[in-house]
Design a protein around this motif. Structure first.
Motif, PDB file in Angstrom:
ATOM      1  N   LYS A  51      13.581  61.559  30.718  1.00 27.27           N
ATOM      2  CA  LYS A  51      13.918  61.925  29.342  1.00 27.27           C
ATOM      3  C   LYS A  51      15.187  61.210  28.896  1.00 27.27           C
ATOM      4  N   ALA A  54      14.379  57.598  28.192  1.00 32.64           N
ATOM      5  CA  ALA A  54      13.644  57.486  26.928  1.00 32.64           C
ATOM      6  C   ALA A  54      14.595  57.654  25.747  1.00 32.64           C
ATOM      7  N   ARG A  55      15.542  58.578  25.858  1.00 34.10           N
ATOM      8  CA  ARG A  55      16.515  58.800  24.804  1.00 34.10           C
ATOM      9  C   ARG A  55      17.389  57.557  24.602  1.00 34.10           C
ATOM     10  N   ASN A  58      15.378  54.842  22.937  1.00 39.24           N
ATOM     11  CA  ASN A  58      15.225  55.119  21.512  1.00 39.24           C
ATOM     12  C   ASN A  58      16.500  54.794  20.745  1.00 39.24           C
ATOM     13  N   LYS A  59      17.650  55.114  21.337  1.00 48.07           N
ATOM     14  CA  LYS A  59      18.928  54.796  20.687  1.00 48.07           C
ATOM     15  C   LYS A  59      19.082  53.293  20.513  1.00 48.07           C
ATOM     16  N   LEU A  61      16.702  51.025  20.482  1.00 47.63           N
ATOM     17  CA  LEU A  61      15.687  50.550  19.544  1.00 47.63           C
ATOM     18  C   LEU A  61      16.105  50.831  18.110  1.00 47.63           C
ATOM     19  N   LYS A  62      16.639  52.014  17.879  1.00 46.84           N
ATOM     20  CA  LYS A  62      17.086  52.380  16.539  1.00 46.84           C
ATOM     21  C   LYS A  62      18.243  51.480  16.105  1.00 46.84           C
ATOM     22  N   THR A  65      16.868  47.981  15.216  1.00 42.53           N
ATOM     23  CA  THR A  65      16.127  47.957  13.954  1.00 42.53           C
ATOM     24  C   THR A  65      17.067  48.116  12.766  1.00 42.53           C
TER      25      THR A  65
END
Length: 111
Positions: A51, A54-55, A58-59, A61-62, A65
């Motif tokens: 987890k 994954a967090r 995501n950070k 990736l954000k 972007t």
């Protein structure tokens, strides 16, 4: 501040199955329960690490972007590409030589 989360029934069941599958003949039920508890903790730790990974992903990736500028409308034009198929000269040369050979053979053996 870390909260202890009660393991899911599925995790408990999986840990007990694993513990029973590796159980020794002289092992007591209490020992099996302790082993199952240790396996359960290992599963929980693994899930927690996944987890966190994954967090973090995501950070990142954000962040990526948000850094990229949005493409402008001028960049939406179509790009024409031309595909040029180049063939090797050897097959055509062999075909031509074959036909020449057949023509010469026919001319020599006609009469």
């Amino acid at each position: 501040m870390t909260r202890y989360q009660k393991p899911s029934p599925q995790t408990q069941e999986d840990a007990l199955k694993i513990a029973k599958s590796i159980q020794r003949p002289a092992q007591t039920k209490e020992q099996t329960k302790l082993i199952a508890h240790g396996i359960q903790q290992g599963i929980d730790l693994y899930k927690k690490q996944q987890k966190e990974k994954a967090r973090e992903l995501n950070k990142k990736l954000k962040k990526v972007t948000q850094q990229k500028p949005q493409p402008a409308a001028a960049d939406d034009r179509e790009i024409e590409t031309y595909i040029v198929y180049r063939q090797h000269w050897l097959p055509w040369t062999l075909l031509l030589l074959t036909w020449l050979g057949v023509g010469i053979y026919i001319l020599n053996h006609k009469g």
